[in-house]
Design an enzyme around this catalytic site. Sequence first.
Site, PDB file in Angstrom:
ATOM      1  CD  GLU A 264      41.306  29.205  42.922  1.00 22.36           C
ATOM      2  OE1 GLU A 264      42.201  29.354  43.605  1.00 22.36           O
ATOM      3  OE2 GLU A 264      40.222  30.590  42.892  1.00 22.36           O
TER       4      GLU A 264
ATOM      5  CB  CYS B 143      46.094  36.270  34.571  1.00 22.55           C
ATOM      6  SG  CYS B 143      45.905  37.591  34.023  1.00 22.55           S
TER       7      CYS B 143
ATOM      8  CB  CYS C 286      45.568  43.084  38.386  1.00 14.57           C
ATOM      9  SG  CYS C 286      45.904  43.203  36.794  1.00 14.57           S
TER      10      CYS C 286
ATOM     11  CB  CYS D 200      45.048  39.750  41.059  1.00 19.24           C
ATOM     12  SG  CYS D 200      44.090  38.607  40.027  1.00 19.24           S
TER      13      CYS D 200
ATOM     14  N   GLY E 209      42.181  35.100  35.070  1.00 23.93           N
ATOM     15  CA  GLY E 209      42.567  34.904  33.687  1.00 23.93           C
ATOM     16  C   GLY E 209      41.976  36.538  33.207  1.00 23.93           C
ATOM     17  CD  GLU E 210      41.737  40.506  30.044  1.00 19.35           C
ATOM     18  OE1 GLU E 210      41.075  41.238  31.364  1.00 19.35           O
ATOM     19  OE2 GLU E 210      41.116  41.025  29.273  1.00 19.35           O
TER      20      GLU E 210
ATOM     21  CB  SER F 172      35.170  40.402  34.181  1.00 18.77           C
ATOM     22  OG  SER F 172      35.815  41.365  34.603  1.00 18.77           O
TER      23      SER F 172
ATOM     24  CG  LEU G   1      36.839  51.738  35.295  1.00 18.03           C
ATOM     25  CD1 LEU G   1      36.162  53.161  35.613  1.00 18.03           C
ATOM     26  CD2 LEU G   1      38.067  51.856  34.008  1.00 18.03           C
ATOM     27  CG  HIS G   2      40.092  47.417  39.873  1.00 21.60           C
ATOM     28  ND1 HIS G   2      39.479  47.680  40.323  1.00 21.60           N
ATOM     29  CD2 HIS G   2      41.224  46.326  38.686  1.00 21.60           C
ATOM     30  CE1 HIS G   2      38.717  46.339  40.412  1.00 21.60           C
ATOM     31  NE2 HIS G   2      40.575  45.116  38.740  1.00 21.60           N
TER      32      HIS G   2
ATOM     33  CG  ASN H 258      38.856  38.264  49.952  1.00 20.87           C
ATOM     34  OD1 ASN H 258      39.303  38.161  51.080  1.00 20.87           O
ATOM     35  ND2 ASN H 258      38.384  37.261  49.583  1.00 20.87           N
TER      36      ASN H 258
ATOM     37  CB  CYS I 176      40.241  35.603  41.367  1.00 14.61           C
ATOM     38  SG  CYS I 176      41.182  36.073  40.229  1.00 14.61           S
TER      39      CYS I 176
HETATM   40  N1  SAH Z   1      40.790  39.835  34.207  1.00 15.80           N
HETATM   41  C1  SAH Z   1      40.058  40.189  34.554  1.00 15.80           C
HETATM   42  C2  SAH Z   1      38.985  39.258  34.772  1.00 15.80           C
HETATM   43  C3  SAH Z   1      38.936  38.108  35.830  1.00 15.80           C
HETATM   44  S1  SAH Z   1      39.272  39.487  37.565  1.00 15.80           S
HETATM   45  C4  SAH Z   1      39.815  41.578  35.060  1.00 15.80           C
HETATM   46  O1  SAH Z   1      40.607  41.583  35.583  1.00 15.80           O
HETATM   47  O2  SAH Z   1      38.644  42.063  34.863  1.00 15.80           O
HETATM   48  C5  SAH Z   1      38.275  39.697  38.172  1.00 15.80           C
HETATM   49  C6  SAH Z   1      38.055  40.836  39.326  1.00 15.80           C
HETATM   50  O3  SAH Z   1      38.677  40.319  40.746  1.00 15.80           O
HETATM   51  C7  SAH Z   1      38.376  41.458  38.706  1.00 15.80           C
HETATM   52  O4  SAH Z   1      37.470  42.819  38.931  1.00 15.80           O
HETATM   53  C8  SAH Z   1      39.324  42.212  40.464  1.00 15.80           C
HETATM   54  O5  SAH Z   1      39.340  43.398  40.793  1.00 15.80           O
HETATM   55  C9  SAH Z   1      39.074  40.898  41.438  1.00 15.80           C
HETATM   56  N2  SAH Z   1      39.583  40.550  41.793  1.00 15.80           N
HETATM   57  C10 SAH Z   1      41.757  40.490  41.421  1.00 15.80           C
HETATM   58  N3  SAH Z   1      42.220  39.523  43.407  1.00 15.80           N
HETATM   59  C11 SAH Z   1      41.101  40.267  44.476  1.00 15.80           C
HETATM   60  C12 SAH Z   1      41.074  40.532  45.648  1.00 15.80           C
HETATM   61  N4  SAH Z   1      41.819  40.441  46.078  1.00 15.80           N
HETATM   62  N5  SAH Z   1      39.685  41.096  46.547  1.00 15.80           N
HETATM   63  C13 SAH Z   1      38.535  40.523  45.370  1.00 15.80           C
HETATM   64  N6  SAH Z   1      38.391  40.969  44.251  1.00 15.80           N
HETATM   65  C14 SAH Z   1      39.228  40.306  43.353  1.00 15.80           C
HETATM   66 FE1  SF4 Z   2      44.266  41.668  36.492  1.00 14.46          FE
HETATM   67 FE2  SF4 Z   2      42.793  39.907  36.477  1.00 14.46          FE
HETATM   68 FE3  SF4 Z   2      44.908  38.635  35.195  1.00 14.46          FE
HETATM   69 FE4  SF4 Z   2      43.742  39.301  38.221  1.00 14.46          FE
HETATM   70  S1  SF4 Z   2      42.697  38.135  36.650  1.00 14.46           S
HETATM   71  S2  SF4 Z   2      45.982  40.262  36.866  1.00 14.46           S
HETATM   72  S3  SF4 Z   2      43.216  40.968  37.933  1.00 14.46           S
HETATM   73  S4  SF4 Z   2      43.911  41.183  34.610  1.00 14.46           S
END
Ligand code: SAH
Ligand code: SF4
Length: 359
Positions: free
Chosen positions: A91, A116, A120, A123, A169-170, A201, A224-225, A299, A342
Amino acid sequence: MTNLLDLTLPELEAWLRDHLGEPGFRAVQIWQWMWQKLARDFTEMTNVSRACRERLAGLARIVWPEVESVAESRDGTTKFLLRLEDGALVETVLIPSDSREGVRRWTQCLSSQVGCAMGCTFCATGQAGFERQMSMAEILGQILVARKHLGDARPDRPVLRNLVFMGMGEPLLNLRQVMRSLECLNNDKGLNFSPRRITVSTCGIEKGLQELGESGLAYLAVSLHAPTQQLRERIMPKAARWPLDDLVRALKSYPLKTRERITLEYLLLGGVNDGPEQARDLAKLVADLKGKLNLIVYNPTDGAPYAAPDEERILAFEQYLWKRRITAIVRKSKGQDISAACGQLKAARTSGVPAPAGP
Ligand code: SAH
Ligand code: SF4
């Protein structure tokens, strides 16, 4: 056959010399056709001799990701589901912002991997797991698709202004292809995005963070989260293998450009990390960092064990940080009616839920 979008400019020069015996300036011409004039076919390259174009067509291709679907939200946010050559789906999202003069500019959210591996818990991408790395042609191909969609054909006056690696993805776990992409983005004969218009990010990957910092090729955002190691282990267990204290220490010595501040992302999960205690811990954690906090409202994704935070708690959290003189801005997800967070659109597609209709 070589996809020419997979080559950096020096690599393209070497390739043309080795395969066709062409001089260096030919590479610049072809490079400009591909990245600035959005050419997908060698026949368009009218300043290249017909003989050279024909030989090129026998050895190489220019392959873009295919648009599987486009969904436009009421707020203008536009989400693309892209099909890569092997059928993999990723996407990318375009987010509008209107200037005071009423000119619409766009930020593109890019994917860097198919899936990824970090898993997390909040996600959708992480929950679906890792499929494979994306190549440079696939990463940068997302930008070509977006520029075509926006009719963004004036390199001197681009409407696609900013790029954020916040899609699937990371990025720092696909370090080689992401670094090559950043180098190509920086080229003023190509896409011409200065590092100040790009944000990468990451959930925090030690080796990649160091390399990105040394390159100076993009701004940094860190997910950070959670304000404590214990809570971070619960909501992002794999990322938390690099202890939070060590991550914060690395951020303190991270090389920044003049006026650059690290974007610190903090996803507010209802009842999990959005209370006064976490606000207090977070204020302490980031006190000495040259950063700005983005508070992202969760979200909800299908089947996830979290709820969106409620308004009052969001406000109280934000106000606490401001009182401690910490810049914190609440970001509501845009494009909620099209599952713009995402990984959500792909999740809907692969679980059989109909994807949102295109515009
Ligand atoms: N992997 C990297 C970049 C992709 S994720 C990272 O984790 O930073 C980018 C952002 O999307 C992250 O900050 C994550 O917290 C956010 N994200 C993932 N799932 C989400 C959701 N359901 N609602 C809002 N933000 C979300
Ligand atoms: Fe975590 Fe970012 Fe990978 Fe989603 S895309 S699992 S937020 S590292």
